[in-house]
Design a protein around this motif. Structure first.
Motif: not given
Length: 358
Positions: A97-112
């Motif tokens: 679950p520590r890898a969720y940090a990258g997914l969270a960053v990409s979510a902020v950068l991509v999702l509206p």
């Protein structure tokens, strides 16, 4: 110039630094995944394979965002990344679950809009329960959530800083282009208003003189016998006409020399910086930096040029205001006294006076 190149180099390297830092946390996660309590070679290999699959997609999002752009087909690449990261969770160990940090960053950068922040908060909230379900003790289950929150937040700040530098560089280049275009329009209007009329007059007078010097088909050649003059006819005006043309050509040459001298004088003046252009550029830069700036000029106008010393003082004052924090408003006022110009730069309660000699 040295400061400009240093700042330009920082802008170019900022996206690279964002990508490098965004890859460090996942690579560290993979390196340590083989030695975590309760994990083994199998979970480490799953973590390695999943990281190799999602990390290029994540770094692609970071690269475009650091250049202040949305990645093409970003929703599809984010969906693929989410499937990889979330799908491998049961197989990659209790610290995955520590890898969720990258997914969270990409979510902020991509999702509206607000969906990106909801996704970020949701990943932070589920990191600890998921790690607990994967047999991580509760005393350590908060660590993955803390990693997602702090690691993701730090990476976002770094990416946003790189994007802000890119936008600032683009704004500076746009301001420079606008200043160049404005100066070109000013020079064009000045030349059209002054030299344009003089050149048109010279051209028109030259055409009339050329037409007068053209041979008259009705006039006999010089070697032909002169026909007898009829009684009561007008006297021959050839010599008088030639004298008038010579006088007109002399005046035309004098006007051409004066126009050429005026053109040279104005070109020398254009090579020197314009005081009004310097003041307008200073006000534009301060306004673009978030400092509301008002420019006050006298009704009788200001001199055309500004010497090097007061120009350097004005630019140093503007640089100091750009670097200062908390400047609420600024006023640049110019007054003419005895042929000299006094520039007053008032920033909040501080006033600096710069004298421009005549």
């Amino acid at each position: 110039m040295a400061g400009f190149w240093r700042s330009d180099r920082v802008v170019r390297l900022a996206p690279v630094a964002a990508v490098v830092c965004s890859s460090l946390l996942p690579l560290l996660q993979v390196t340590l995944s083989f030695g975590y309590e309760g994990n083994g070679s199998r979970t480490g290999l799953w973590s390695l394979a999943a990281t190799a699959a999602y990390l290029p997609l994540h770094l692609r999002h970071v690269w475009y965002a650091a250049h202040a752009r949305r990645p093409p087909a970003g929703l599809w690449t984010f969906a693929a990344m989410a499937v990889i990261v979330l799908g491998v969770t049961p197989l990659a160990g209790n610290m995955w679950p520590r890898a969720y940090a990258g997914l969270a960053v990409s979510a902020v950068l991509v999702l509206p809009g607000p969906w990106s922040y909801l996704f970020f908060v949701g990943l932070v909230a589920v990191a600890a329960p998921v790690a607990s379900l994967l047999d991580l003790p509760w005393r350590a289950a908060a660590w993955p959530a803390f990693s997602v929150l702090c690691g993701g937040g730090a990476l976002l700040l770094l990416v946003w800083l790189a994007a802000a530098l890119t936008r600032l560089q683009a704004a500076r280049e746009e301001l420079a282009q606008q200043a160049v275009a404005q100066e070109r329009r000013r020079i064009d209007d000045d030349l059209r208003r002054t030299l344009g009329g003089a050149l048109e007059s010279i051209a028109a007078r030259g055409e009339r003189a050329a037409a007068a010097l053209a041979p008259d088909p009705l006039r006999p050649p010089p070697d032909s016998p002169t026909p007898p003059r009829e009684t009561g006819s007008a006297p021959d005006t050839g010599p008088a006409r030639d004298a008038g043309l010579a006088e007109e050509l002399g005046r035309l040459a004098d006007d051409s020399r004066r126009t050429l001298a005026e053109a040279r004088r104005r070109v020398r003046g254009y090579r020197q910086p314009s005081l009004r252009a310097e003041l307008e550029t200073a006000a534009t830069l301060l306004s673009a930096a978030g400092v509301p700036t008002r420019l006050e000029l006298p009704g009788q106008g200001v001199p055309e040029t500004i010497p090097p010393r007061p120009r350097a003082a004005l630019r140093a004052t503007v640089t100091r205001l750009l670097r200062a924090d908390g400047v609420r408003a600024c006023t640049i006022a110019a007054t003419v006294e005895g042929g000299r110009v006094l520039l007053e730069v008032r920033a909040d309660d501080v006033t600096e006076t710069i004298e421009v000699p005549a």
